[in-house]
Design an enzyme around this catalytic site. Structure first.
Site, PDB file in Angstrom:
ATOM      1  N   SER A  13       0.837  -1.206   0.000  1.00  0.00           N
ATOM      2  CA  SER A  13       0.000   0.000   0.000  1.00  0.00           C
ATOM      3  C   SER A  13       0.866   1.248   0.000  1.00  0.00           C
ATOM      4  O   SER A  13       0.551   2.231  -0.647  1.00  0.00           O
ATOM      5  CB  SER A  13      -0.899   0.039   1.233  1.00  0.00           C
ATOM      6  OG  SER A  13      -1.841  -0.992   1.182  1.00  0.00           O
ATOM      7  N   HIS A  63       0.471  -2.091  -7.430  1.00  0.00           N
ATOM      8  CA  HIS A  63      -0.560  -1.862  -6.420  1.00  0.00           C
ATOM      9  C   HIS A  63      -1.917  -2.208  -7.040  1.00  0.00           C
ATOM     10  O   HIS A  63      -2.531  -1.394  -7.730  1.00  0.00           O
ATOM     11  CB  HIS A  63      -0.486  -0.401  -5.949  1.00  0.00           C
ATOM     12  CG  HIS A  63      -1.498  -0.061  -4.923  1.00  0.00           C
ATOM     13  ND1 HIS A  63      -2.255   1.081  -4.965  1.00  0.00           N
ATOM     14  CD2 HIS A  63      -1.896  -0.738  -3.818  1.00  0.00           C
ATOM     15  CE1 HIS A  63      -3.071   1.088  -3.927  1.00  0.00           C
ATOM     16  NE2 HIS A  63      -2.872   0.010  -3.223  1.00  0.00           N
ATOM     17  N   GLU A  94      -2.076   0.374 -10.222  1.00  0.00           N
ATOM     18  CA  GLU A  94      -1.122   1.484 -10.093  1.00  0.00           C
ATOM     19  C   GLU A  94       0.274   0.848 -10.076  1.00  0.00           C
ATOM     20  O   GLU A  94       0.597   0.089  -9.158  1.00  0.00           O
ATOM     21  CB  GLU A  94      -1.385   2.245  -8.781  1.00  0.00           C
ATOM     22  CG  GLU A  94      -0.483   3.436  -8.560  1.00  0.00           C
ATOM     23  CD  GLU A  94      -0.721   4.087  -7.192  1.00  0.00           C
ATOM     24  OE1 GLU A  94      -1.164   3.401  -6.249  1.00  0.00           O
ATOM     25  OE2 GLU A  94      -0.456   5.297  -7.074  1.00  0.00           O
ATOM     26  N   ASN A 118      -2.601   5.885  -2.299  1.00  0.00           N
ATOM     27  CA  ASN A 118      -2.749   5.810  -0.840  1.00  0.00           C
ATOM     28  C   ASN A 118      -2.234   7.030  -0.097  1.00  0.00           C
ATOM     29  O   ASN A 118      -2.646   7.287   1.033  1.00  0.00           O
ATOM     30  CB  ASN A 118      -2.083   4.532  -0.316  1.00  0.00           C
ATOM     31  CG  ASN A 118      -2.949   3.344  -0.641  1.00  0.00           C
ATOM     32  OD1 ASN A 118      -4.174   3.456  -0.696  1.00  0.00           O
ATOM     33  ND2 ASN A 118      -2.338   2.201  -0.892  1.00  0.00           N
TER      34      ASN A 118
HETATM   35  P1  NAI Z   1      -3.899  -9.400   4.919  1.00  0.00           P
HETATM   36  O1  NAI Z   1      -3.557  -9.092   6.312  1.00  0.00           O
HETATM   37  O2  NAI Z   1      -5.305  -9.693   4.553  1.00  0.00           O
HETATM   38  O3  NAI Z   1      -3.018 -10.629   4.381  1.00  0.00           O
HETATM   39  C1  NAI Z   1      -1.631 -10.706   4.543  1.00  0.00           C
HETATM   40  C2  NAI Z   1      -1.221 -12.158   4.382  1.00  0.00           C
HETATM   41  O4  NAI Z   1       0.210 -12.240   4.391  1.00  0.00           O
HETATM   42  C3  NAI Z   1      -1.727 -13.043   5.542  1.00  0.00           C
HETATM   43  O5  NAI Z   1      -2.435 -14.151   5.032  1.00  0.00           O
HETATM   44  C4  NAI Z   1      -0.433 -13.468   6.234  1.00  0.00           C
HETATM   45  O6  NAI Z   1      -0.511 -14.739   6.822  1.00  0.00           O
HETATM   46  C5  NAI Z   1       0.538 -13.441   5.058  1.00  0.00           C
HETATM   47  N1  NAI Z   1       1.933 -13.443   5.467  1.00  0.00           N
HETATM   48  C6  NAI Z   1       2.501 -12.811   6.533  1.00  0.00           C
HETATM   49  N2  NAI Z   1       3.807 -13.119   6.579  1.00  0.00           N
HETATM   50  C7  NAI Z   1       4.078 -13.930   5.527  1.00  0.00           C
HETATM   51  C8  NAI Z   1       5.241 -14.592   5.048  1.00  0.00           C
HETATM   52  N3  NAI Z   1       6.406 -14.473   5.668  1.00  0.00           N
HETATM   53  N4  NAI Z   1       5.131 -15.372   3.946  1.00  0.00           N
HETATM   54  C9  NAI Z   1       3.945 -15.515   3.308  1.00  0.00           C
HETATM   55  N5  NAI Z   1       2.810 -14.922   3.723  1.00  0.00           N
HETATM   56  C10 NAI Z   1       2.874 -14.147   4.813  1.00  0.00           C
HETATM   57  O7  NAI Z   1      -3.343  -8.160   4.067  1.00  0.00           O
HETATM   58  P2  NAI Z   1      -3.810  -7.683   2.611  1.00  0.00           P
HETATM   59  O8  NAI Z   1      -4.900  -6.715   2.754  1.00  0.00           O
HETATM   60  O9  NAI Z   1      -3.960  -8.849   1.722  1.00  0.00           O
HETATM   61  O10 NAI Z   1      -2.524  -6.841   2.171  1.00  0.00           O
HETATM   62  C11 NAI Z   1      -1.372  -7.460   1.639  1.00  0.00           C
HETATM   63  C12 NAI Z   1      -0.470  -6.393   1.032  1.00  0.00           C
HETATM   64  O11 NAI Z   1      -1.212  -5.732  -0.015  1.00  0.00           O
HETATM   65  C13 NAI Z   1      -0.087  -5.297   2.039  1.00  0.00           C
HETATM   66  O12 NAI Z   1       1.204  -4.852   1.764  1.00  0.00           O
HETATM   67  C14 NAI Z   1      -1.128  -4.220   1.777  1.00  0.00           C
HETATM   68  O13 NAI Z   1      -0.683  -2.960   2.146  1.00  0.00           O
HETATM   69  C15 NAI Z   1      -1.294  -4.344   0.270  1.00  0.00           C
HETATM   70  N6  NAI Z   1      -2.568  -3.873  -0.291  1.00  0.00           N
HETATM   71  C16 NAI Z   1      -3.750  -4.040   0.385  1.00  0.00           C
HETATM   72  C17 NAI Z   1      -4.945  -3.623  -0.178  1.00  0.00           C
HETATM   73  C18 NAI Z   1      -6.254  -3.851   0.508  1.00  0.00           C
HETATM   74  O14 NAI Z   1      -7.269  -3.294   0.048  1.00  0.00           O
HETATM   75  N7  NAI Z   1      -6.332  -4.626   1.571  1.00  0.00           N
HETATM   76  C19 NAI Z   1      -4.962  -2.979  -1.496  1.00  0.00           C
HETATM   77  C20 NAI Z   1      -3.675  -2.951  -2.170  1.00  0.00           C
HETATM   78  C21 NAI Z   1      -2.521  -3.358  -1.557  1.00  0.00           C
END
Ligand code: NAI
Length: 284
Positions: A118, A139, A151, A189
């Protein structure tokens, strides 16, 4: 056909994996535990059903066929043959640091790494690897299968060929790229988190309810969603982590996280993914 490695099976990783699998790519999805991967599989199954309902004119494969293209694993070594890695782990630099060091040694030297972060600087992420020219920000927008634009962020050393490869792969899953330069939060963001954060302050200060805040953005400004329903969709935990990255990066008080948001995260009111945030949701 390229094999795509997806790291992280949360909100974004599930969506990115689904998108590639729907377009017939072989996907390797890595997360830290089998329990999490089970949940991810359930989430993807529900989301394919929903996608089919909303896009009934598209000639989509059966759910089982789409799912069979995704391998769910905790073993990073399975990523070694992937030409493209999309990293979607939690918005925490220490977590990402470990991951990039690992994939840099496991993956082929020609593989490119798409960081779906993000707010964290792509140049900073790229510095964790010996291939900064092959690291790029991608992104994706949430929910990924429904959103047609990415993005794309050019880090300091990102090469033109990496940009071209990224555009090509995005085109294959029918997504358009908007290319911008790298500074924390990029375009989307750096701006949207100010809206979401200030909206939380407005609720904290009892100027308006969440419903009123979102109603004003939808009805008066014509936004599709208000800032608080958007925050619930993203996940308040991710919003808080992103605000912290912005605050630490710019040292500008305009990015200070609203205490109400932090309190909600402490109470596990993450939004859609836990069933309650500014609004209530059904979870399965
Ligand atoms: P989330 O919290 O839903 O999922 C993150 C996942 O990463 C979890 O399943 C966790 O177990 C896993 N994880 C943690 N450590 C790990 C490792 N060492 N190896 C493999 N997997 C691991 O977070 P979300 O929302 O999916 O966000 C993921 C990334 O995408 C973040 O950097 C966030 O900022 C970015 N993002 C999020 C958006 C959103 O709308 N939620 C939109 C665009 C980007």
């Amino acid at each position: 056909m390229n094999k795509i490695g997806i790291i992280g099976g949360g909100v974004m990783g599930a969506g990115v994996a689904q998108s590639f699998a729907q377009y017939k790519f072989k996907v390797i999805l890595v997360d830290i535990s089998n329990d999490i991967l089970q949940k991810t599989k359930g989430e993807i199954t529900r989301n394919i059903k929903l996608y089919k309902l909303c896009n009934s004119k598209e000639n989509l494969d059966d759910i089982d066929i789409i799912l069979s293209r995704i391998e769910f694993t905790t073993d990073y070594n399975e990523l070694k043959d992937c030409s493209i890695i999309v990293e979607n782990a939690s918005e925490n630099f220490d977590i990402k640091k470990e991951i990039y060091r690992r994939i840099d040694t496991i993956c082929n030297e020609n593989s490119i790494f798409l960081a779906n972060t993000s707010c964290i600087s792509i140049t900073k992420i790229a510095s964790l690897t010996e291939r900064p020219d092959k690291v790029i920000g991608a992104h994706f927008m949430n929910p990924v299968p429904m959103k047609k634009t990415i993005e794309v962020i050019k880090g300091y050393y990102t090469s033109e060929s990496t940009i071209e490869e990224t555009k090509k792969i995005a085109f294959k899953i029918e997504k358009r790229c908007i290319l911008v330069n790298d500074l924390p939060g990029f375009v989307s963001n750096r701006i949207s988190h100010l809206f979401m954060n200030e909206a939380a302050y407005v609720v904290q200060d009892q100027v308006g309810t969440p419903e009123q805040v979102d109603d004003i953005f939808r009805d008066c400004y014509g936004h599709k969603m208000g800032p608080l329903e958007t925050a619930d969709l993203i996940g308040l935990d991710t919003v808080v982590k992103s605000l912290d990255v912005l605050y630490e990066s710019y040292r500008d008080p305009k990015f200070r996280c609203c205490p109400l948001l932090r309190k909600m995260v402490d109470a596990k009111l993450y939004g859609r993914k836990t069933g309650k945030g500014f609004y209530k949701y059904n979870i399965y």
